[in-house]
Design a protein around this motif. Structure first.
Motif, mmCIF file in Angstrom:
data_model
loop_
_atom_site.group_PDB
_atom_site.id
_atom_site.type_symbol
_atom_site.label_atom_id
_atom_site.label_comp_id
_atom_site.label_asym_id
_atom_site.label_seq_id
_atom_site.Cartn_x
_atom_site.Cartn_y
_atom_site.Cartn_z
ATOM 1 N N HIS A 1 0.798 -1.225 0.000
ATOM 2 C CA HIS A 1 0.000 0.000 0.000
ATOM 3 C C HIS A 1 0.832 1.277 0.000
ATOM 4 C CE1 HIS A 1 -3.547 -2.423 0.750
ATOM 5 N NE2 HIS A 1 -2.947 -2.992 1.786
ATOM 6 N N GLY A 2 2.129 1.161 0.262
ATOM 7 C CA GLY A 2 2.913 2.365 0.477
ATOM 8 C C GLY A 2 2.623 2.949 1.849
ATOM 9 N N PRO A 3 3.367 3.965 2.265
ATOM 10 C CA PRO A 3 3.168 4.538 3.596
ATOM 11 C C PRO A 3 1.931 5.428 3.649
ATOM 12 C CG PRO A 3 4.887 5.724 2.452
ATOM 13 C CD PRO A 3 4.503 4.573 1.566
ATOM 14 N N CYS A 4 1.419 5.613 4.860
ATOM 15 C CA CYS A 4 0.335 6.557 5.119
ATOM 16 C C CYS A 4 0.903 7.702 5.963
ATOM 17 C CB CYS A 4 -0.823 5.861 5.827
ATOM 18 S SG CYS A 4 -0.528 5.474 7.572
ATOM 19 N N PRO A 5 0.127 8.733 6.245
ATOM 20 C CA PRO A 5 0.662 9.850 7.038
ATOM 21 C C PRO A 5 1.135 9.477 8.432
ATOM 22 C CG PRO A 5 -1.286 10.561 5.841
ATOM 23 C CD PRO A 5 -1.180 9.073 5.642
ATOM 24 N N ALA A 6 0.715 8.330 8.947
ATOM 25 C CA ALA A 6 1.160 7.908 10.272
ATOM 26 C C ALA A 6 2.549 7.290 10.260
ATOM 27 C CB ALA A 6 0.171 6.909 10.874
ATOM 28 N N HIS A 7 3.106 7.011 9.089
ATOM 29 C CA HIS A 7 4.415 6.374 9.008
ATOM 30 C C HIS A 7 5.552 7.387 9.192
ATOM 31 C CE1 HIS A 7 2.313 2.852 7.183
ATOM 32 N NE2 HIS A 7 3.281 2.211 7.835
ATOM 33 N N ARG A 8 6.635 6.902 9.749
ATOM 34 C CA ARG A 8 7.832 7.709 9.986
ATOM 35 C C ARG A 8 8.743 7.585 8.766
ATOM 36 N NH1 ARG A 8 9.067 5.358 16.115
ATOM 37 N NH2 ARG A 8 7.043 5.953 17.031
ATOM 38 N N ARG A 9 8.790 8.618 7.974
ATOM 39 C CA ARG A 9 9.502 8.542 6.700
ATOM 40 C C ARG A 9 11.008 8.476 6.836
ATOM 41 N NH1 ARG A 9 4.689 9.390 5.840
ATOM 42 N NH2 ARG A 9 3.659 9.446 3.806
ATOM 43 N N SER A 10 11.536 8.826 8.002
ATOM 44 C CA SER A 10 12.978 8.746 8.225
ATOM 45 C C SER A 10 13.444 7.342 8.578
ATOM 46 C CB SER A 10 13.382 9.714 9.340
ATOM 47 O OG SER A 10 12.672 9.421 10.539
ATOM 48 N N PHE A 11 12.512 6.417 8.821
ATOM 49 C CA PHE A 11 12.876 5.046 9.160
ATOM 50 C C PHE A 11 13.104 4.252 7.878
ATOM 51 C CE2 PHE A 11 11.805 4.170 13.808
ATOM 52 C CZ PHE A 11 11.994 5.492 14.174
ATOM 53 N N ALA A 12 14.150 3.433 7.880
ATOM 54 C CA ALA A 12 14.644 2.823 6.642
ATOM 55 C C ALA A 12 13.583 2.052 5.852
ATOM 56 C CB ALA A 12 15.843 1.930 6.952
ATOM 57 N N PRO A 13 12.780 1.174 6.451
ATOM 58 C CA PRO A 13 11.803 0.439 5.633
ATOM 59 C C PRO A 13 10.779 1.352 4.957
ATOM 60 C CG PRO A 13 12.151 -0.671 7.718
ATOM 61 C CD PRO A 13 12.801 0.677 7.835
ATOM 62 N N VAL A 14 10.386 2.423 5.639
ATOM 63 C CA VAL A 14 9.446 3.368 5.035
ATOM 64 C C VAL A 14 10.131 4.147 3.926
ATOM 65 C CG1 VAL A 14 7.866 5.290 5.496
ATOM 66 C CG2 VAL A 14 8.247 3.532 7.242
ATOM 67 N N ARG A 15 11.345 4.573 4.190
ATOM 68 C CA ARG A 15 12.106 5.309 3.174
ATOM 69 C C ARG A 15 12.329 4.458 1.935
ATOM 70 N NH1 ARG A 15 15.896 6.601 6.335
ATOM 71 N NH2 ARG A 15 17.460 5.105 5.670
ATOM 72 N N ARG A 16 12.605 3.168 2.131
ATOM 73 C CA ARG A 16 12.805 2.280 0.979
ATOM 74 C C ARG A 16 11.536 2.144 0.162
ATOM 75 N NH1 ARG A 16 16.129 -0.806 4.533
ATOM 76 N NH2 ARG A 16 14.380 -2.201 5.038
ATOM 77 N N SER A 17 10.386 2.077 0.838
ATOM 78 C CA SER A 17 9.132 1.958 0.093
ATOM 79 C C SER A 17 8.879 3.202 -0.751
ATOM 80 C CB SER A 17 7.959 1.718 1.055
ATOM 81 O OG SER A 17 7.638 2.875 1.790
ATOM 82 N N LEU A 18 9.303 4.354 -0.244
ATOM 83 C CA LEU A 18 9.174 5.582 -1.030
ATOM 84 C C LEU A 18 10.153 5.585 -2.192
ATOM 85 C CD1 LEU A 18 8.798 8.118 1.908
ATOM 86 C CD2 LEU A 18 7.045 7.520 0.239
ATOM 87 N N ASP A 19 11.376 5.117 -1.956
ATOM 88 C CA ASP A 19 12.381 5.046 -3.025
ATOM 89 C C ASP A 19 11.950 4.107 -4.147
ATOM 90 O OD1 ASP A 19 13.965 6.784 -1.605
ATOM 91 O OD2 ASP A 19 15.249 5.232 -0.754
#
Length: 214
Positions: free
Chosen positions: A187-205
């Motif tokens: 689903h990709g991250p939602c606004p509750a996700h911490r974008r500086s954390f590696a797994p979330v950042r990778r999903s954005l990348d």
């Protein structure tokens, strides 16, 4: 989401300076989503709370039972949430320390000493600070703070689950479980996700779509 919880002002006592020692602990440094919760508690020696322990050693049912007892019996308590956007700006360590400063600054009566679980004391405290490694297992006020922080954060994650049920926040509370990582990949991250954390950042990348409120 409410940023902090009100002080239980009816229960303050100012006649016992020795009692004005606050325990401080946090919940939620490791998750990929949701706030970090910090609690500060000044216990009342005249109104002890039976059954205190490290929140991680207690069942959810026991934590929920102790939560209102701590609030009713304490001289003062405060719970503060530091939200994901601020965590991403400060980093999780500094966000946690900032939450500790805020929680302690909002206590009334003011503590003369803060005993903080872990090996770091935030700078800029209005009182003396003492780091207590393993304090959530040996210091009653820190135990009480750990319970307040854990229960408050778990409840906050249930609120986020109602808004974003596809991630299963009610089950894993934002921690990087296989189910959470799979949902993040789908689903990709939602606004509750911490974008500086590696797994979330990778999903954005990887170009995962960011979920927005419907």
């Amino acid at each position: 989401m409410v940023a902090d919880a009100p002080v239980n002002g009816d229960l303050f006592r100012l006649d016992d300076g020795e009692a004005h020692v606050a325990g401080v602990d946090e919940a939620g440094r490791g998750p990929l989503a949701g706030p970090v919760a910090v609690a500060a508690v000044i216990l009342d020696p005249a109104r002890p709370v039976a059954g205190l322990d490290d929140s991680k050693k207690l069942t959810e049912r026991r934590r929920e039972a102790l939560f209102p007892l701590i609030q009713e019996h304490a001289l003062a308590w405060r719970i503060v949430f530091v939200e994901p956007a601020e965590i991403d700006t400060l980093n999780i360590l500094q966000a946690t320390l900032e939450g500790m400063r805020r929680a302690l600054s909002l206590l009334e009566p003011r503590p003369r000493l803060a005993r903080i679980d872990g090996n770091l004391v935030p700078s800029g405290l209005a009182c003396a600070g003492e780091a207590v490694v393993g304090g959530d297992g040996i210091e009653p006020a820190i135990m009480a703070a750990s319970i307040l922080a854990k229960v408050a954060r778990d409840r906050a994650m249930h609120v986020l689950h109602a808004q974003w049920p596809q991630y299963g926040f009610d089950a894993h509370k934002g921690y990087p479980t296989p189910a959470h990582l799979a949902a993040l990949a789908e689903h990709g991250p939602c606004p509750a996700h911490r974008r500086s954390f590696a797994p979330v950042r990778r999903s954005l990348d990887l170009g995962c779509v960011v979920q927005v409120p419907g």
